[in-house]
Motif scaffolding. Structure first.
Motif, mmCIF file in Angstrom:
data_model
loop_
_atom_site.group_PDB
_atom_site.id
_atom_site.type_symbol
_atom_site.label_atom_id
_atom_site.label_comp_id
_atom_site.label_asym_id
_atom_site.label_seq_id
_atom_site.Cartn_x
_atom_site.Cartn_y
_atom_site.Cartn_z
ATOM 1 N N SER A 131 128.499 -69.237 -3.088
ATOM 2 C CA SER A 131 127.269 -69.997 -3.331
ATOM 3 C C SER A 131 127.247 -71.338 -2.598
ATOM 4 O O SER A 131 126.178 -71.911 -2.378
ATOM 5 N N SER A 179 133.383 -67.172 -6.328
ATOM 6 C CA SER A 179 131.989 -67.376 -6.727
ATOM 7 C C SER A 179 131.430 -68.649 -6.120
ATOM 8 O O SER A 179 130.314 -68.670 -5.591
ATOM 9 N N ILE A 180 132.208 -69.725 -6.196
ATOM 10 C CA ILE A 180 131.752 -70.996 -5.635
ATOM 11 C C ILE A 180 131.736 -70.944 -4.116
ATOM 12 O O ILE A 180 130.834 -71.488 -3.476
ATOM 13 N N PHE A 214 128.374 -76.080 -6.754
ATOM 14 C CA PHE A 214 129.007 -75.978 -8.063
ATOM 15 C C PHE A 214 128.575 -77.150 -8.929
ATOM 16 O O PHE A 214 127.982 -78.125 -8.454
ATOM 17 N N ASP A 255 128.763 -71.984 -10.794
ATOM 18 C CA ASP A 255 128.671 -71.800 -9.343
ATOM 19 C C ASP A 255 127.295 -72.171 -8.818
ATOM 20 O O ASP A 255 126.896 -71.734 -7.733
#
Length: 498
Positions: free
Chosen positions: A305, A301-302, A308, A221
């Motif tokens: 954030s 998660s990606i 990736f 991520d």
């Protein structure tokens, strides 16, 4: 003698405004165009909030976006004509926007109950923008009304106060900064759907099969820099320690293939099973790997954030495959995805979902030609951060980059810039009229008001995404801002000459 009392309804009763008739007709037209054939069906079970949100996860094609703006233009025009003598300009703008947004939201919610319709959040914005453009259109076509507004502004007591004009100009510049916020969000990954499975060698619907081998897959991520990419290439098939790995699969032995981080569900065979060799597992349209459950942790998660990195080793068994044939896909079907790595002819294609690229991510994609001409194993590393998509093939020197903001199709760019700068042109027309008596102030306010919004947007996007300054984009913003202002003033001026 009997006196006959005659009533005069034509004189005593006000006529229905033709603008109100247009507004009512437009509302019915919107309902018919967006809800026909009215085949509503209630859900079988209790509708949860999560299902409501997911029902809006649909693709909005450019043609649909344009149609959604045009559909609400007559409504905005009719409402403005009806409200013009009843409310002040600010109240007119607020009322038109509120009514158009409320109608659009109602339509989108009702479309959840229509199997033939697909609601999207972008439609609400486009519909509301269409209504506002209808308001602007009303004053362009009815120059006498706009001229009266300009005269009231020009004779307002604030026109004699330099400090008040500066205050209004500061508000105009603040608005120019605010319009950059939606643009900054166009390349984030915050809209990723967490209900998609991870599919290797196909779509979940089984209609985009790829023929080839895959031996490993790692996803983090965080984006990689070039030093980290070098580390990936130097460690063969071993997973480097490069920050937070959210998924890591090794395709050795028999299925199911477990995620080595323990965070994602297993990959299982769909269709015919196969054996593994030195190139990895063999995939084909009749056999592919897929998680039985969504990879929710990976997507979230990606999404959080907005970056990736993906590294994988793949070998195509055919030089020419189309679809694109799906090698790795985090998607629901052929129209909804978070990302897809595929093969188109002999080239490598990557799509990523952002507010700019849409739910299908098909308008803006990066293609690396001739990757599969040799039918040899290839180590692929893909990174994404701040609108910059980078693909490395086999070595760091073999690099291919794409900034999503640089490859917006021309017709889309024209459309988006129009929605951004036409309202600013209207505001500038009002502001320059207010400053008309302060000639020295007016002389620098006019060019500054035209140039600054376009410059603010372009500089902001350069800082956020790392793209280079585009003179074409600067000119396009200036064109819409100055053009709108000049058209409005010209219409008012023409009426005065008559």
């Amino acid at each position: 003698m009997k006196r006959h009392h005659t009533s005069l309804p034509a004189l005593n009763q006000p006529r229905i405004s033709r603008f109100l008739i247009l507004a009512i007709f437009s509302i019915f037209a919107v309902l018919i165009a967006t809800l026909y054939p009215f085949n509503f069906s209630l859900p079988d079970s209790k509708f949860s909030w999560g299902e409501l949100v997911n029902s809006f996860d649909n693709n909005s094609f450019f043609k649909d976006q344009v149609n959604n703006v045009l559909l609400f233009l007559p409504l905005g025009f009719g409402l403005t004509g009806f409200l013009e003598k009843r409310f002040k300009l600010v109240s007119q703008i607020f009322t038109v926007i509120l009514i158009c947004a409320a109608l659009s939201l109602t339509v989108e919610l009702l479309q959840i109950l229509l199997p033939s319709r697909a609601p999207t959040p972008a439609d609400i914005f486009n519909n509301t923008s269409g209504g506002f453009l209808g308001l602007i259109g009303f004053y362009i076509l009815n120059s006498r009304n706009f001229k009266a507004i300009l005269q009231r502004i020009e004779t307002n007591e604030a026109s004699n106060s330099t400090s008040k004009i500066i205050l209004f100009f500061a508000g105009y510049i603040t608005l120019a900064f605010l319009v950059t916020i939606p643009w900054q969000a166009t390349t984030t990954l915050s809209g990723w759907n967490s209900d998609f499975p991870l599919v290797i060698g196909n779509e979940a619907t089984g209609d985009r099969g790829w023929e080839g081998y895959i031996s490993e897959l790692n996803i983090t991520d965080k984006a990689f820099d070039q030093n980290q990419v070098k580390q990936v290439f130097s460690q063969s098939n071993e997973s480097p320690n490069l920050g937070t790995v959210v998924a890591s699969y090794k395709f050795t032995g028999k299925a199911p293939y477990r995620d080595q981080t323990g965070k994602q569900p297993d990959l299982q065979w769909y269709g015919e099973s196969t054996t593994q060799n030195e190139k990895g597992v063999l995939l084909s349209p009749n056999r592919w790997l897929q998680t039985a459950f969504p990879v929710s942790h990976l997507s979230k998660s990606i999404s959080n954030s907005s970056q990736f990195a993906i590294s994988t080793t793949i070998t195509s068994t055919k030089k020419e495959q189309t679809g694109p044939a799906r090698i790795i896909s985090l998607s629901q079907d052929s129209f909804r995805r978070n990302f897809t790595l595929g093969q188109q002819e002999s080239g490598l294609v990557f799509r990523v979902r952002t507010p700019l690229t849409g739910a299908n991510a098909s308008d803006v994609k990066l293609k690396v030609p001739n990757v599969f001409n040799d039918l040899k194993p290839h180590r692929i590393v893909i990174t994404y951060s701040n609108s910059l998509l980078t693909i490395y093939v086999d070595r760091v020197a073999n690099i291919h980059t794409l900034n999503l903001l640089d490859l917006i199709p021309k017709e889309k760019r024209f459309f988006y810039y129009g929605l951004t700068f036409i309202p600013l042109g209207l505001c500038l027309a009002l502001l320059t009229t207010l400053a008309k008596r302060k000639l020295n102030f007016y002389r620098w306010l006019l060019p500054t008001g035209i140039l600054l919004p376009s410059l603010i947007l372009e500089v902001t996007l350069v800082q956020e995404s790392g793209k280079s300054i585009s003179p074409k984009n600067l000119f396009l913003g200036i064109l819409f801002t100055a053009g709108t202002m000049l058209i409005l003033k010209a219409r008012a001026g023409n009426n005065h000459q008559r």
